[in-house]
Design an enzyme around this catalytic site. Structure first.
Site, PDB file in Angstrom:
ATOM      1  N   ASP A  43      34.137  24.305  34.580  1.00 23.82           N
ATOM      2  CA  ASP A  43      34.416  25.030  33.347  1.00 23.82           C
ATOM      3  C   ASP A  43      34.649  24.069  32.182  1.00 23.82           C
ATOM      4  O   ASP A  43      34.759  24.493  31.027  1.00 23.82           O
ATOM      5  CB  ASP A  43      35.592  25.984  33.517  1.00 23.82           C
ATOM      6  CG  ASP A  43      36.884  25.299  33.921  1.00 23.82           C
ATOM      7  OD1 ASP A  43      36.938  24.060  33.941  1.00 23.82           O
ATOM      8  OD2 ASP A  43      37.860  26.014  34.234  1.00 23.82           O
ATOM      9  N   SER A  44      34.652  22.778  32.474  1.00 26.04           N
ATOM     10  CA  SER A  44      34.668  21.761  31.417  1.00 26.04           C
ATOM     11  C   SER A  44      33.423  21.854  30.542  1.00 26.04           C
ATOM     12  O   SER A  44      33.376  21.246  29.471  1.00 26.04           O
ATOM     13  CB  SER A  44      34.782  20.360  32.027  1.00 26.04           C
ATOM     14  OG  SER A  44      33.805  20.164  33.037  1.00 26.04           O
ATOM     15  N   ASP A  82      32.401  26.340  39.175  1.00 33.55           N
ATOM     16  CA  ASP A  82      33.726  26.876  38.853  1.00 33.55           C
ATOM     17  C   ASP A  82      33.677  28.379  38.605  1.00 33.55           C
ATOM     18  O   ASP A  82      32.832  28.862  37.826  1.00 33.55           O
ATOM     19  CB  ASP A  82      34.275  26.212  37.589  1.00 33.55           C
ATOM     20  CG  ASP A  82      35.198  25.052  37.882  1.00 33.55           C
ATOM     21  OD1 ASP A  82      35.650  24.925  39.026  1.00 33.55           O
ATOM     22  OD2 ASP A  82      35.467  24.264  36.952  1.00 33.55           O
ATOM     23  N   LYS A 110      34.579  27.131  43.194  1.00 39.59           N
ATOM     24  CA  LYS A 110      35.881  26.490  43.026  1.00 39.59           C
ATOM     25  C   LYS A 110      36.770  27.364  42.149  1.00 39.59           C
ATOM     26  O   LYS A 110      36.302  27.997  41.205  1.00 39.59           O
ATOM     27  CB  LYS A 110      35.733  25.112  42.377  1.00 39.59           C
ATOM     28  CG  LYS A 110      37.063  24.364  42.212  1.00 39.59           C
ATOM     29  CD  LYS A 110      36.847  22.921  41.814  1.00 39.59           C
ATOM     30  CE  LYS A 110      36.612  22.756  40.342  1.00 39.59           C
ATOM     31  NZ  LYS A 110      37.799  23.132  39.512  1.00 39.59           N
ATOM     32  N   GLU A 112      41.161  27.544  40.656  1.00 41.98           N
ATOM     33  CA  GLU A 112      42.407  26.814  40.495  1.00 41.98           C
ATOM     34  C   GLU A 112      43.584  27.577  41.074  1.00 41.98           C
ATOM     35  O   GLU A 112      43.645  28.802  41.014  1.00 41.98           O
ATOM     36  CB  GLU A 112      42.670  26.552  39.003  1.00 41.98           C
ATOM     37  CG  GLU A 112      41.641  25.651  38.342  1.00 41.98           C
ATOM     38  CD  GLU A 112      41.930  25.433  36.869  1.00 41.98           C
ATOM     39  OE1 GLU A 112      41.187  24.663  36.243  1.00 41.98           O
ATOM     40  OE2 GLU A 112      42.906  26.029  36.346  1.00 41.98           O
ATOM     41  N   GLU A 174      44.088  16.882  40.715  1.00 44.00           N
ATOM     42  CA  GLU A 174      43.951  16.370  39.353  1.00 44.00           C
ATOM     43  C   GLU A 174      45.299  15.963  38.781  1.00 44.00           C
ATOM     44  O   GLU A 174      46.255  16.758  38.755  1.00 44.00           O
ATOM     45  CB  GLU A 174      43.303  17.412  38.446  1.00 44.00           C
ATOM     46  CG  GLU A 174      43.087  16.907  37.036  1.00 44.00           C
ATOM     47  CD  GLU A 174      42.219  17.822  36.182  1.00 44.00           C
ATOM     48  OE1 GLU A 174      41.961  17.464  35.016  1.00 44.00           O
ATOM     49  OE2 GLU A 174      41.811  18.890  36.688  1.00 44.00           O
TER      50      GLU A 174
END
Length: 270
Positions: A43-44, A82, A110, A112, A174
């Site tokens: 998502d970056s 993501d 993925k 979070e 991270e």
């Protein structure tokens, strides 16, 4: 084509796993040629490519679009995609949205946070799952190091074990202390992928814009391996100067009509 079983074998052999982000086909193609093991379409993409102010603005359609582009550029590489913010709040929602990313070309999805129930639901539905602990860009208002206190580290450690028991295929760590990342890496079966988490993780991931020097900001967790931003700026500036000065294009950059075709054209439109 790699599959998820490749990477636990690498962990057991002590072989480091190389992960880097990509968001488009040409970059993905270059990364495969360079020998990366896994491409992360993160998502970056929001802040690095799409001009968003925050990762929370990234949509499922954005992710599917960029995963598909990366897959076209790298048909044989293992791709993690993501799930964006608020697309995995419940098991059925996560499964439905994971299908969209898989259809776009992701091998693994993925998300979070410590949600073992989501891991169990996704794995039961046949998905490879990469979890993500430590700094959670989607959920943390301020991007800062995590797990600095004993209690915070213990919570992250316990969360990692719970996600592993639920069936995660990978765990991104991270901005957590080196000591904590090392302990987690030893304790869980899934390969750990670190970013700002020290050298003891099973693999490393960086954002391609950061490592290549496209990003202007310096990050402690990053090493610049190139200066693509400066090189691109210089190239465009040189082009602009040449256009304004009449130095581009030159004769070699165009073509002419054949003499007989030019004569025929001039007779048609004298």
């Amino acid at each position: 084509m790699s599959n998820a079983s490749t990477f636990p074998d690498m962990k057991r052999r002590g072989e480091k796993i190389v992960v880097v982000t990509a968001y488009d086909a040409p970059t993905a193609r270059i990364e495969v040629e360079a020998g990366v093991d896994i491409i992360l379409v993160g998502d970056s993409v929001g802040v690095n490519i799409l001009g968003y102010a925050h990762e929370r603005e990234v949509t499922l359609a954005d992710m599917a679009h960029h995963i598909a582009a990366v897959r076209r550029g790298a048909p044989g590489v293992y791709i993690i995609g993501d799930l964006p913010y608020a697309t995995y709040d419940a098991p059925e929602q996560a499964i439905g949205n994971a299908r969209i990313l898989r259809d776009a070309g992701a091998d693994c999805v993925k998300f979070e946070g410590a949600q073992p129930d989501i891991v169990r639901a996704l794995t039961a539905a046949g998905f490879d799952v990469c979890c993500h602990l430590g700094l959670e860009s989607q959920h943390h208002e301020v991007k800062r190091r995590q797990g600095k206190t004993a209690q915070a580290a213990a919570k992250l450690y316990d969360d990692a074990l719970a996600l592993d028991a639920a069936g995660q295929a990978f765990l991104v760590l991270e901005l957590v202390p080196h000591e904590l990342a090392a302990r987690v890496t030893r304790a869980i079966k899934a390969p750990t992928i670190g970013i700002g988490a020290g050298a003891a993780t099973d693999g490393q991931v960086l954002v391609v814009n950061d490592l290549a020097g496209v990003t202007a900001r310096e990050f402690k967790h990053n090493r610049r391996y190139g200066a693509l931003g400066a090189a691109l700026r210089d190239a465009v500036a040189a082009y602009a100067r040449d256009v304004r000065a009449g130095r581009f294009p030159e004769e070699a950059h165009g073509f002419h009509m054949a003499d007989e075709e030019r004569a025929a054209f001039e007779s048609l439109r004298p």
